[in-house]
Design an enzyme around this catalytic site. Structure first.
Site, short mmCIF file in Angstrom:
data_model
loop_
_atom_site.label_atom_id
_atom_site.label_comp_id
_atom_site.label_asym_id
_atom_site.label_seq_id
_atom_site.Cartn_x
_atom_site.Cartn_y
_atom_site.Cartn_z
N LYS A 173 0.85 -1.21 0.00
CA LYS A 173 0.00 0.00 0.00
C LYS A 173 0.88 1.25 0.00
O LYS A 173 1.83 1.35 0.79
CB LYS A 173 -0.91 -0.05 1.24
CG LYS A 173 -1.66 1.24 1.55
CD LYS A 173 -2.90 1.41 0.70
CE LYS A 173 -3.57 2.75 1.00
NZ LYS A 173 -4.61 3.10 0.03
N ASN A 230 -13.61 4.70 -4.29
CA ASN A 230 -13.01 5.05 -3.00
C ASN A 230 -12.45 6.45 -2.99
O ASN A 230 -12.03 6.97 -4.04
CB ASN A 230 -11.91 4.04 -2.64
CG ASN A 230 -10.59 4.35 -3.31
OD1 ASN A 230 -9.75 5.08 -2.76
ND2 ASN A 230 -10.39 3.85 -4.53
N ASN A 265 3.46 5.79 -7.59
CA ASN A 265 2.01 5.95 -7.77
C ASN A 265 1.72 7.30 -8.44
O ASN A 265 1.64 8.32 -7.78
CB ASN A 265 1.34 5.85 -6.39
CG ASN A 265 -0.17 5.98 -6.45
OD1 ASN A 265 -0.72 6.41 -7.46
ND2 ASN A 265 -0.84 5.65 -5.36
N CYS A 277 -3.37 7.87 -8.40
CA CYS A 277 -4.50 8.14 -7.52
C CYS A 277 -5.21 9.43 -7.97
O CYS A 277 -4.59 10.50 -8.02
CB CYS A 277 -3.99 8.26 -6.10
SG CYS A 277 -5.29 8.49 -4.92
N LYS A 311 3.24 3.35 -11.95
CA LYS A 311 1.81 3.00 -12.01
C LYS A 311 1.06 4.19 -12.60
O LYS A 311 1.06 5.29 -12.07
CB LYS A 311 1.29 2.67 -10.61
CG LYS A 311 -0.19 2.42 -10.57
CD LYS A 311 -0.50 1.16 -9.83
CE LYS A 311 -1.96 0.92 -9.65
NZ LYS A 311 -2.31 0.65 -8.26
N THR A 314 -7.11 3.75 -10.50
CA THR A 314 -8.57 3.89 -10.54
C THR A 314 -9.04 5.01 -11.48
O THR A 314 -8.30 5.92 -11.80
CB THR A 314 -9.12 4.15 -9.12
OG1 THR A 314 -8.40 5.26 -8.58
CG2 THR A 314 -8.95 2.94 -8.24
N CYS A 357 -38.48 -16.56 -24.85
CA CYS A 357 -38.56 -15.35 -24.02
C CYS A 357 -38.75 -14.11 -24.90
O CYS A 357 -39.12 -13.04 -24.41
CB CYS A 357 -37.30 -15.19 -23.18
SG CYS A 357 -35.84 -14.83 -24.16
C1 LIG Z 1 -9.81 1.24 -1.63
C2 LIG Z 1 -8.70 1.34 -2.61
C3 LIG Z 1 -7.49 1.90 -2.24
C4 LIG Z 1 -6.45 1.98 -3.15
N1 LIG Z 1 -5.26 2.49 -2.77
C5 LIG Z 1 -4.23 2.56 -3.65
C6 LIG Z 1 -2.94 3.00 -3.26
O1 LIG Z 1 -2.70 3.35 -2.11
N2 LIG Z 1 -1.97 3.04 -4.19
C7 LIG Z 1 -2.17 2.64 -5.49
O2 LIG Z 1 -1.25 2.69 -6.31
N3 LIG Z 1 -3.39 2.19 -5.88
C8 LIG Z 1 -4.40 2.14 -4.99
N4 LIG Z 1 -5.61 1.63 -5.38
C9 LIG Z 1 -5.78 1.17 -6.78
C10 LIG Z 1 -5.52 -0.33 -6.91
O3 LIG Z 1 -4.20 -0.67 -6.62
C11 LIG Z 1 -5.87 -0.82 -8.32
O4 LIG Z 1 -5.08 -0.13 -9.24
C12 LIG Z 1 -7.33 -0.60 -8.67
O5 LIG Z 1 -8.13 -0.86 -7.55
C13 LIG Z 1 -7.79 -1.50 -9.82
O6 LIG Z 1 -7.68 -2.86 -9.49
P1 LIG Z 1 -8.96 -3.76 -9.03
O7 LIG Z 1 -10.02 -3.58 -10.07
O8 LIG Z 1 -8.41 -5.15 -8.90
O9 LIG Z 1 -9.41 -3.20 -7.72
C14 LIG Z 1 -6.65 1.53 -4.46
C15 LIG Z 1 -7.87 0.97 -4.84
C16 LIG Z 1 -8.89 0.86 -3.92
C17 LIG Z 1 -10.19 0.24 -4.35
S1 SF4 Z 2 -33.62 -17.38 -29.19
FE1 SF4 Z 2 -32.95 -16.84 -27.15
S2 SF4 Z 2 -33.61 -14.71 -26.86
FE2 SF4 Z 2 -34.71 -15.52 -28.62
S3 SF4 Z 2 -36.64 -16.23 -27.80
FE3 SF4 Z 2 -35.26 -17.98 -27.84
S4 SF4 Z 2 -34.30 -17.99 -25.82
FE4 SF4 Z 2 -35.26 -15.98 -26.06
#
Ligand SMILES: Cc1cc2nc3c(=O)[nH]c(=O)nc-3n(C[C@H](O)[C@H](O)[C@H](O)COP(=O)(O)O)c2cc1C
Ligand code: SF4
Ligand code: SF4
Length: 439
Positions: free
Chosen positions: A45, A73, A132, A135, A173, A201, A345
């Protein structure tokens, strides 16, 4: 024997699965627990400037009963005492010498400050640094994080400050909050980076409470933009990873991050050029144990496909990426419905009727509705097969003989050769010649 080990710019890891720099990699307790479960590496982290986090720092996006398809976040970097972090990084590396321990850093944009933290971090015995520049909230307003990643000159300058004193590999990053990811990637390369990690993110607001009018998450009534992660960001991350992997001016190992929840997701990143993959949201949701399924799934897949090492797999899909102008305009598919599988459907009829080319007829047979594709009018858009809830019920079937090809670029070049312009009339004549009918 399947070998999942990787060498990322000199950083060795028994498998490609790393914790992303985020809450799961916040402490020695967590990182050591993750290693016990099988994670090949961690990106600690982010440590750096003194900060303090707020309560209600996350917002979750659920969709149709599926929890956490997106996680937003407003968390900052680590708010634990930096001395505790240094001690715990050293302890973790001592206990787990065969795992990759990379430390994420972020400090204010001053050369001396970067030099100082780099030297102190290297003293822990860690294997690499990750800067980093990603962020998009809280730190960026203070001139750090994505404020650096969005300005190529800063990207290069700070990378240079770090690489001139670092004795270990330096990963950058990147933020996805840019127009063209290749520009900061090239800047990082010019600054001497050993590798890239992407994506951090995506700048976002996850939602608004309709009763209180407050943003989610609400911090005592206030909220703001945050960073989006989780399964929903995977397509954006895959695209950016591939763009960087295909850029000959970059040519650096890539750590793919963004929406990875299982071995299939991870493999997609590897096929598009990633050497390692990083995971945050899926671990926050399901815990460290998911790595066991990732290792097992990837190993079985490699066995089944006859691959022994990840070097044989990495980047295998990159050659499939091309510009629209090089796609074959004469490739022709139509939708076919397997009536034995159909559950009536009618979703395909509605989708084609209102969202495509009105060529799935709804007829009544023995008191039951039946959907029939008028193949001569089908443009092969794929929408019906995507909305059909029954696996394998609608297939896109190739109906051209595959002998002729004509791309848009070739078509335009043909006209140029004849010194004429491409007009709607001429395009119609071309379509007619190949029996292509578009209403
Ligand atoms: C709650 C949270 C905190 C994060 N803190 C950091 C951080 O301190 N440093 C960093 O480089 N990325 C941070 N990230 C980004 C993650 O490392 C990662 O790039 C991003 O979440 C995408 O990956 P995921 O889809 O697997 O979560 C954070 C992400 C989340 C959700
Ligand atoms: S082909 Fe697929 S989408 Fe179309 S009516 Fe049949 S089940 Fe539903
Ligand atoms: S592929 Fe597109 S045009 Fe053809 S039947 Fe399906 S929805 Fe209609």
């Amino acid at each position: 024997m399947i070998d999942l080990s990787i060498n990322f710019a000199g950083i060795k890891s028994p498998n490609p699965f790393w914790l992303a720099s985020a809450p799961p990699s916040n402490s020695a307790y967590q990182n050591c627990k993750a290693f016990e479960q099988g994670w090949g590496g961690t990106v600690w982290k982010t440590i750096g400037e003194p900060v303090m986090n707020v309560c209600n720092r996350y917002g979750g996006l659920d969709y149709n009963g599926q929890k956490l398809v997106g996680l937003n976040n407003v968390e900052l970097i680590s708010d634990r005492n930096i001395e505790d972090n240094f001690k715990e990084i050293a302890e973790t590396k001592r206990l787990w010498p065969d795992r990759a321990v990379i430390v994420s850093l972020m400090v204010e944009s001053k050369k001396e400050t970067w030099h100082e933290i780099v030297k102190r971090t290297i003293d822990t015995g860690c294997d690499g640094l990750e800067l980093n520049y990603g962020c998009p909230h809280g730190m960026s307003e203070r001139g750090m994080g994505s404020a650096v990643g969005q300005v190529p000159e800063y990207c290069k300058m700070i990378t240079e400050w770090v690489t001139e004193v670092s004795t270990i590999p330096v990963l950058i990053k990147l933020t996805p909050n840019v127009g063209n990811i290749q520009i900061p990637s090239r800047a990082a390369k010019a600054g001497g980076a050993s590798g890239l990690a992407l994506i951090n993110t995506i700048n976002s607001i996850i939602g608004v409470d309709l009763d209180t009018f407050e943003l989610k998450p609400s911090i005592a009534g206030k909220g703001g933009h945050g960073g989006l992660a989780g399964p929903i960001v995977k397509p954006i991350a895959l695209n950016m990873v591939s763009q960087v992997a295909l850029d000959n001016e970059v040519n650096l190992p890539i750590s793919g991050v963004g929406g990875i929840s299982n071995w299939q997701d991870a493999l997609e990143f590897i096929l598009l050029g990633s050497t390692s993959v990083q995971v945050c949201t899926a671990v926050m949701h399901y815990g460290f144990r998911i790595v066991q399924d990732m290792i097992e799934g990837l190993t079985f897949w490699m066995e089944e496909k006859g691959f022994n090492s990840l070097d044989q797999v990495r980047g295998k899909s990159l050659s499939r990426i091309d510009d629209f102008g090089n796609f074959n305009l004469l490739h022709k598919t139509v939708a076919r419905i397997d009536q034995d599988k159909c559950i009536h459907c009618n979703l395909c009829h509605i989708a084609c009727e209102d969202g495509a080319h009105q060529c799935i007829d709804l007829i009544s047979e023995n008191g039951k509705s039946k959907t029939i594709v008028r193949e001569e009018d089908c443009v092969g858009c794929d929408l019906c097969s995507i909305v059909c809830p029954v696996e394998g019920c609608i297939s896109m079937v190739r109906v051209d003989d595959g002998k002729e090809t004509k791309t848009w670029n070739e078509l335009v070049a043909d006209f140029k050769k004849d010194n004429t312009e491409l007009t709607w009339e001429k395009l119609r004549a071309f379509q007619k010649r190949y029996g292509i009918e578009i209403h």
